[in-house]
Design a protein around this motif. Sequence first.
Motif, PDB file in Angstrom:
ATOM      1  N   ASN A   1       0.483   2.251  -6.925  1.00 49.96           N
ATOM      2  CA  ASN A   1      -0.865   2.311  -6.363  1.00 49.96           C
ATOM      3  C   ASN A   1      -1.116   3.591  -5.736  1.00 49.96           C
ATOM      4  OD1 ASN A   1       0.472   1.849  -3.894  1.00 49.96           O
ATOM      5  ND2 ASN A   1      -0.423  -0.234  -3.604  1.00 49.96           N
ATOM      6  N   ASP A   2      -0.029   4.625  -6.030  1.00 48.91           N
ATOM      7  CA  ASP A   2      -0.091   6.053  -5.277  1.00 48.91           C
ATOM      8  C   ASP A   2       0.413   6.949  -6.180  1.00 48.91           C
ATOM      9  OD1 ASP A   2       0.202   8.040  -3.685  1.00 48.91           O
ATOM     10  OD2 ASP A   2       0.691   7.013  -2.014  1.00 48.91           O
TER      11      ASP A   2
ATOM     12  N   GLU B   1       0.930  -1.207  -0.038  1.00 55.88           N
ATOM     13  CA  GLU B   1       0.097  -0.004  -0.072  1.00 55.88           C
ATOM     14  C   GLU B   1       0.709   1.124   0.098  1.00 55.88           C
ATOM     15  OE1 GLU B   1      -3.810   1.724   2.449  1.00 55.88           O
ATOM     16  OE2 GLU B   1      -2.855  -0.005   3.230  1.00 55.88           O
ATOM     17  N   HIS B   2       0.559   2.190  -0.758  1.00 58.45           N
ATOM     18  CA  HIS B   2       0.962   3.383  -0.976  1.00 58.45           C
ATOM     19  C   HIS B   2       2.523   3.345  -1.137  1.00 58.45           C
ATOM     20  CE1 HIS B   2      -2.545   5.445   0.555  1.00 58.45           C
ATOM     21  NE2 HIS B   2      -2.400   4.790   1.730  1.00 58.45           N
TER      22      HIS B   2
END
Length: 449
Positions: free
Chosen positions: A91-92, A72-73
Amino acid sequence: MKITTKINLLTTAWMLCILIIINFVVYFLFMQTTVNMEEDMQYQKAGDILKDIDGKQTSNEIEETFRDHLTEHSYIRIMGPNDKMMYQVTNDKVLAHKIKGNFTIKKQAKTHIISTEHGEEQILIVHVPMKNDNQSLEIGERLVGLEARKETLRAIMIMCIILAAVLSLLGGRWLASTIMRPISNMIKTMEEIETSGVPKTIPIENKAKDELQTMAQTFNRMINRILENLTKQSQFVSDASHELKTPLTVIKSYANLLRRHGIENKEIAEEAIQAIHSEATRIQKMTETFLDIANLEKENVLEMIQVNLVTLCQNILKQLKDVYKREITLQYDHDPIIISADELKIKQVIIILLDNAIKYSNGKIQVLIEQTDHHAIIKLKDKGIGIPEDEIDQIFERFYRVDKSRSRETGGSGLGLHIAKSIMKLHKGEIKISSKEGAGTEAVLIFHR
């Protein structure tokens, strides 16, 4: 400001300073350790990615592998020379946009701070060179968990500082009260002394061997010394008054005799004048002696020089022989015999002892000077009336006279030996008297070298 308040505030401030420094160190070590752990995890991920993409040729296969490892991020890139981005999966998009790719042939990790709508965030970026030296793997990730842990840690530290401040204030108040209790007792005692004018000691309740107990004991010793000196002063005034009473009574009696009979009776007038003159002279000598005692009790009256005891005794004996026409012999084993002393004071001691020998003996007087490795010794011997054995210990007391009637005849005041002992005490020396009634007396002066 009261000293208890000062102690309270100072101890609290000191405790808070220590706690803040410790918290700063803990915070720094926490951040350093956490970032290092994140770096190790990212390096491990980079190693896994490089293994997974080994042998894969197509872009889809490589990007699919990147997506499998994407957290994530974060983002994963392959960078080429001139900072050319060859592959990227993220994904960021905000993170990927703010962090520009960087090609490097060295394995390294670094952190960046970026601004977001939620505030500043810390980013960890890891670079790992690939087998192909013209490419490097770059992984970037927001340290979201780190920021949360930082906030929690800061909150805990702030709470600890507040709690420590409260506990420190309470503890400082107790500590200040404990420390100040003996001092408060001392102040109370001093105020009572000031009010009543009567010195008194401090009751010591604390049995701990600390500085406060030492201070209280020192104060008590000082008070005891003051009480002792007051007792001595009172006794001295009483004794001096008693000693002065007799000559003043004689003077007054003869003055009244002159007033009644006038000076027409020449025989009575001459007797009265002679008695008045004699008693006035005695009072004068006694007053001078009192001043000598007062000066000696100041304990700072010595003028130390190098003194040759042989030469000093020779000069004294020459003077006394001329005045009293007495046989006084001097013997010594060395010349010179040097000591460090106040010459006039030592001369006074020797004259006092010789004067007593001359007054209370009729035969030859012997003076012997000896020296050892550590001492210089003067001995004075006479064959006079001597001193009773049970009175030897009292002869150094003020106004003490063995034979009061004979002492008055010879003009003694009972202060000579007291002065001699005081002078020897100032010189850190000793004076000893040994005697046998009817056989003579020996006085010994011992000087430490």
